[in-house]
Design an enzyme around this catalytic site. Structure first.
Site, short mmCIF file in Angstrom:
data_model
loop_
_atom_site.label_atom_id
_atom_site.label_comp_id
_atom_site.label_asym_id
_atom_site.label_seq_id
_atom_site.Cartn_x
_atom_site.Cartn_y
_atom_site.Cartn_z
N GLU A 210 0.80 -1.23 0.00
CA GLU A 210 0.00 0.00 0.00
C GLU A 210 0.84 1.28 0.00
OE1 GLU A 210 -3.95 -1.46 2.35
OE2 GLU A 210 -2.18 -1.14 3.57
C1 TNX Z 1 -4.29 -4.19 4.50
S1 TNX Z 1 -2.57 -6.52 4.25
C2 TNX Z 1 -3.07 -3.94 5.08
C3 TNX Z 1 -2.99 -3.56 6.50
C4 TNX Z 1 -4.34 -3.43 7.12
C5 TNX Z 1 -5.25 -4.54 6.62
C6 TNX Z 1 -6.61 -4.52 7.24
C7 TNX Z 1 -1.58 -5.46 4.09
C8 TNX Z 1 -0.35 -5.92 3.54
N1 TNX Z 1 -1.89 -4.20 4.45
O1 TNX Z 1 -2.26 -2.37 6.64
O2 TNX Z 1 -4.20 -3.49 8.50
O3 TNX Z 1 -5.40 -4.43 5.22
O4 TNX Z 1 -7.34 -5.67 6.87
#
Ligand code: TNX
Length: 465
Positions: free
Chosen positions: A279
């Site tokens: 992300e």
């Molecule tokens: C996505 S999974 C994220 C996390 C969040 C999560 C909540 C991932 C690699 N990053 O930062 O906590 O979704 O479900």
């Protein structure tokens, strides 16, 4: 029924049952001591009801068995354990623990080994902090279900949770809050060493994660010189993702990364470190790829194999790197192109089956929903090769359940997110022969054990507790 979870590959009841003799337990422990010392210690908790023993006890190393494999035979005359290695002996002892109830054991024979060498549980201690005693209990639960990796998510926008000697301001300035307005916390260097020893004694390796280049608000707060804008930042208590990133090119950023990755690598006993990569929404794809490729070279220069979230698929990562699949909504083409590289292997953490921060049912008051709700059957009924687009089963070496803690404010809520779904994912990770009816009956029996241990769990209506 023996109710072993995850179910062994082959298990046969032989009819009849025995008392567990204290003498037999002692013998088994003695026989294990020279080649599987941790299994020898774990076996001592099997309380025998008397000190006599008239069974022949043997525990032998058998290198013809597959890695982590073992066989067990318990009947009126024999208690026989064979294992491929120390881990196999340890898992056999976990199975014996589950098979013994109230000082008795049904006679059985089993032959078993895991399909996936990496079986993980991820715990986010950044959004809400959980300290040594809580993490120890998570390790206990994980290893009883034959998971062999605890992935600790140690940094995020909301907090930095690991002491780094070279960068003291991380924990001084960026660890004392959490998403509920609490006082946070962090693992000291001694805590981290202790947890690794505690885990290794249970055949669990800690995979530590420091997340880059995004999810770095806390780091930018502690060391503003690594930010792209030098802004002074306040603690972040919200739950948005994707808004923060380190300065991609400055020497300050790369000196920082060198310090924290070097320190992490030196203090980590296991072969791998996880450096995030999820992300990073403020970067273009090209910027992102250049960044993670350099990050990979830093990890390699410190002698550790790299694990990265799925977004890093398609970048040129060092040999031996693992890519962790999590979001079924993301672009598939990077995954399938990474799958063409025989050096890159995958861990399957599909959000819609393994994200234990999600609600069990749509009506639950707490939990994420972006991947739907995940009841225990949804956590149980899936196969890694079916959910990773374009990736052959032979490239998938691991399965990991993930517990993010945006909504997890207490230890009871933490275990109620894990249970009863964790054993479901344990079966997928181990590769047990799928059988919902058998599994759901066994799970109900495990519910009784959790109750006795005081572990909070979700009473799914799919299970006849
Ligand atoms: C996505 S999974 C994220 C996390 C969040 C999560 C909540 C991932 C690699 N990053 O930062 O906590 O979704 O479900």
């Amino acid at each position: 029924m023996l109710n072993i979870l995850p179910a062994p590959q082959e298990l046969r009841l032989l009819g009849g049952e025995s008392h567990i003799a204290g003498g037999a337990v002692l013998m088994l422990s003695q026989q294990l001591r020279s080649w599987a010392p941790r299994a020898a210690i774990a076996v001592e908790d099997l309380t025998g009801i008397d000190s006599t023993q008239d069974v022949v006890v043997t525990a032998e190393l058998d290198d013809a068995l597959p890695p982590e494999g073992y066989t067990l035979l318990v009947d009126a005359d024999r208690l026989r354990l064979r294992a491929a290695d120390e881990a196999g002996a340890y898992w056999a002892v976990q199975v014996l623990h589950q098979a013994c109830a109230k000082g008795k054991v049904q006679h059985f024979e089993c032959s078993d080994s895991p399909v996936h060498p990496v079986r993980g549980v991820m715990l986010d201690i950044a959004r809400h902090f959980y300290g040594v005693p809580d993490i120890e209990r998570v390790i206990d639960i994980a290893s009883s279900y034959r998971f062999n990796q605890l992935h600790l998510h140690l940094s995020d926008d909301q907090g930095w949770r690991l002491e780094i000697e070279e960068r003291p301001l991380l924990t001084q300035r960026a660890s004392s809050s959490d998403m509920s307005g609490g006082s946070g916390g962090y693992l000291s260097i001694a805590d981290y060493a202790h947890l690794q020893d505690y885990a290794i004694a249970r055949h669990v390796v800690i995979l530590p994660e420091l997340d880059f280049p995004g999810h770095t608000h806390a780091a930018l707060m502690a060391y503003p010189e690594i930010s792209p804008d030098d802004k002074v930042r306040e603690p972040y208590l919200g739950g948005e993702v994707g808004f923060s990133a380190v300065d991609l090119h400055s020497d300050a950023s790369w000196n920082f990364i060198e310090d924290v990755v070097g320190s992490l690598a030196r203090r980590t006993l296991g072969p791998r470190i996880h450096l995030g990569g999820d992300e990073a929404l403020t970067l273009t794809r090209d910027e992102y790829v250049v960044f993670v490729e350099r990050l990979g070279r830093v990890a390699a220069s410190h002698g550790k194999e790299l694990v990265m979230w799925q977004e890093a698929a398609g970048a040129d990562l060092p040999p031996g790197s693992l890519v962790q699949f999590w979001d079924p909504r993301l672009d598939e083409k990077h995954l399938s192109s990474a799958a063409e590289d025989p050096d890159v292997k995958f861990i399957a953490s599909p959000g819609n089956h393994t994200y234990l921060d999600h609600r069990h049912t749509p009506g639950d008051p707490y939990g994420q929903t972006w991947a739907g709700s995940i009841d225990v059957r949804q956590a149980y009924e899936w196969l890694p090769a079916d959910v990773l687009p374009g990736v052959p089963a032979s490239s998938i070496i691991g399965v990991e359940a993930c517990l993010w803690t945006e909504y997890v404010t207490t230890f009871d809520r933490l275990t109620a997110q894990l249970l009863p779904r964790l054993p479901a994912i344990a079966e997928v990770a181990w590769g047990s022969p799928p059988d919902w009816d058998r599994f759901s009956i066994a799970l109900a029996a495990h519910g009784k054990t959790w109750e006795a241990q005081g572990l909070a769990f979700h009473r799914s209506t799919q299970i006849d507790w």
